[in-house]
Design a protein around this motif. Sequence first.
Motif, PDB file in Angstrom:
ATOM      1  N   PRO A 134       0.820  -1.216   0.000  1.00  0.00           N
ATOM      2  CA  PRO A 134       0.000   0.000   0.000  1.00  0.00           C
ATOM      3  C   PRO A 134       0.853   1.265   0.000  1.00  0.00           C
ATOM      4  O   PRO A 134       1.939   1.310   0.581  1.00  0.00           O
ATOM      5  CB  PRO A 134      -0.800  -0.135   1.304  1.00  0.00           C
ATOM      6  CG  PRO A 134      -0.834  -1.606   1.590  1.00  0.00           C
ATOM      7  CD  PRO A 134       0.487  -2.132   1.096  1.00  0.00           C
ATOM      8  N   LEU A 135       0.345   2.288  -0.644  1.00  0.00           N
ATOM      9  CA  LEU A 135       1.009   3.588  -0.683  1.00  0.00           C
ATOM     10  C   LEU A 135       0.811   4.293   0.656  1.00  0.00           C
ATOM     11  O   LEU A 135      -0.305   4.380   1.163  1.00  0.00           O
ATOM     12  CB  LEU A 135       0.420   4.433  -1.812  1.00  0.00           C
ATOM     13  CG  LEU A 135       0.933   5.869  -1.956  1.00  0.00           C
ATOM     14  CD1 LEU A 135       2.424   5.880  -2.273  1.00  0.00           C
ATOM     15  CD2 LEU A 135       0.157   6.600  -3.046  1.00  0.00           C
ATOM     16  N   THR A 153       7.620  12.192   2.818  1.00  0.00           N
ATOM     17  CA  THR A 153       8.118  11.057   2.047  1.00  0.00           C
ATOM     18  C   THR A 153       6.979  10.085   1.776  1.00  0.00           C
ATOM     19  O   THR A 153       6.045   9.964   2.570  1.00  0.00           O
ATOM     20  CB  THR A 153       9.247  10.316   2.783  1.00  0.00           C
ATOM     21  OG1 THR A 153       8.760   9.861   4.060  1.00  0.00           O
ATOM     22  CG2 THR A 153      10.448  11.230   2.997  1.00  0.00           C
ATOM     23  N   ALA A 154       7.057   9.414   0.650  1.00  0.00           N
ATOM     24  CA  ALA A 154       6.075   8.391   0.290  1.00  0.00           C
ATOM     25  C   ALA A 154       6.809   7.076   0.071  1.00  0.00           C
ATOM     26  O   ALA A 154       7.985   7.045  -0.307  1.00  0.00           O
ATOM     27  CB  ALA A 154       5.322   8.790  -0.974  1.00  0.00           C
ATOM     28  N   SER A 155       6.117   5.977   0.316  1.00  0.00           N
ATOM     29  CA  SER A 155       6.676   4.655   0.067  1.00  0.00           C
ATOM     30  C   SER A 155       5.558   3.721  -0.346  1.00  0.00           C
ATOM     31  O   SER A 155       4.374   3.975  -0.102  1.00  0.00           O
ATOM     32  CB  SER A 155       7.387   4.116   1.315  1.00  0.00           C
ATOM     33  OG  SER A 155       6.480   4.006   2.399  1.00  0.00           O
ATOM     34  N   GLY A 156       5.944   2.614  -0.975  1.00  0.00           N
ATOM     35  CA  GLY A 156       4.955   1.646  -1.435  1.00  0.00           C
ATOM     36  C   GLY A 156       4.285   2.096  -2.714  1.00  0.00           C
ATOM     37  O   GLY A 156       4.786   2.961  -3.437  1.00  0.00           O
ATOM     38  N   GLY A 157       3.120   1.510  -2.979  1.00  0.00           N
ATOM     39  CA  GLY A 157       2.417   1.825  -4.205  1.00  0.00           C
ATOM     40  C   GLY A 157       3.233   1.434  -5.420  1.00  0.00           C
ATOM     41  O   GLY A 157       4.056   0.518  -5.375  1.00  0.00           O
ATOM     42  N   GLY A 198      -1.359   6.420 -10.345  1.00  0.00           N
ATOM     43  CA  GLY A 198      -2.427   7.381 -10.128  1.00  0.00           C
ATOM     44  C   GLY A 198      -3.174   7.207  -8.826  1.00  0.00           C
ATOM     45  O   GLY A 198      -4.144   7.902  -8.567  1.00  0.00           O
ATOM     46  N   ILE A 199      -2.726   6.266  -7.980  1.00  0.00           N
ATOM     47  CA  ILE A 199      -3.376   6.062  -6.688  1.00  0.00           C
ATOM     48  C   ILE A 199      -3.071   7.262  -5.794  1.00  0.00           C
ATOM     49  O   ILE A 199      -1.931   7.728  -5.715  1.00  0.00           O
ATOM     50  CB  ILE A 199      -2.885   4.768  -6.021  1.00  0.00           C
ATOM     51  CG1 ILE A 199      -3.120   3.574  -6.955  1.00  0.00           C
ATOM     52  CG2 ILE A 199      -3.588   4.542  -4.688  1.00  0.00           C
ATOM     53  CD1 ILE A 199      -4.559   3.372  -7.346  1.00  0.00           C
ATOM     54  N   LEU A 200      -4.102   7.770  -5.105  1.00  0.00           N
ATOM     55  CA  LEU A 200      -3.984   8.973  -4.292  1.00  0.00           C
ATOM     56  C   LEU A 200      -4.047   8.633  -2.807  1.00  0.00           C
ATOM     57  O   LEU A 200      -4.888   7.851  -2.377  1.00  0.00           O
ATOM     58  CB  LEU A 200      -5.110   9.948  -4.632  1.00  0.00           C
ATOM     59  CG  LEU A 200      -5.222  11.211  -3.774  1.00  0.00           C
ATOM     60  CD1 LEU A 200      -4.027  12.134  -4.005  1.00  0.00           C
ATOM     61  CD2 LEU A 200      -6.522  11.934  -4.062  1.00  0.00           C
TER      62      LEU A 200
END
Length: 210
Positions: A134-135, A153-157, A198-200
């Motif tokens: 999961p994002l 920061t973002a991770s996953g997705g 494109g997942i938000l």
Amino acid sequence: HHMRVFGDWVELSPEIKSLVEQVKPLTDILLRTSVVDNIAQVRGGGSRYYENGLVETLRDPDGVLYVAVVNRNCESNGHETVKVQIGPQDVDGSGTLLAVDPVDNSTPFFTFSLNLRPGEGKLVRLVRAGSAVPLTIEPASKTVKVRESMDFTASGGVGPHYRWSVTNPQVASIDAVTGRLIGLAPGRCVVRVRDMAGILVVTQDIGVTE
């Protein structure tokens, strides 16, 4: 050749620079991939010169597949839906292919649609069903002072590139590529991030104080 046909290339310089700037985030991917046998077909995105849009399949040295799709209908001013269909075969025997939402699995073929402007292209990374975690976004909530900055920061997705935005640009601004937020005025906003599919995902309220 086309520049000589359609006019002085100097006049196109601003458009060329804009195109290079837009492609920059994909440089690492494009330089590592090679065109391979196409696994996809498209419907829509054509013109009087082309029945449909352009679709090509790319593969990087790690075996990751990408599908490049371009709307070749530049005679229309509006968006056009281009439907991408990937055959029922399992590409390399390691699992079912999954790409972007919304997905139509009502046929033996894997299909999805892209809404593209005239001449616009998308590079879609194909990932294995169940392989994408999961994002997530960090921190989920935070307070920052005016003129101070903080990094999200973002991770996953479907990474590795993410696009950042905020819901209240009068309160804070954020770098669309790096995720660095700067407080502009007291108030509250929400930080949003999209992955390459494109997942938000959004944060809780971010507070900006004096």
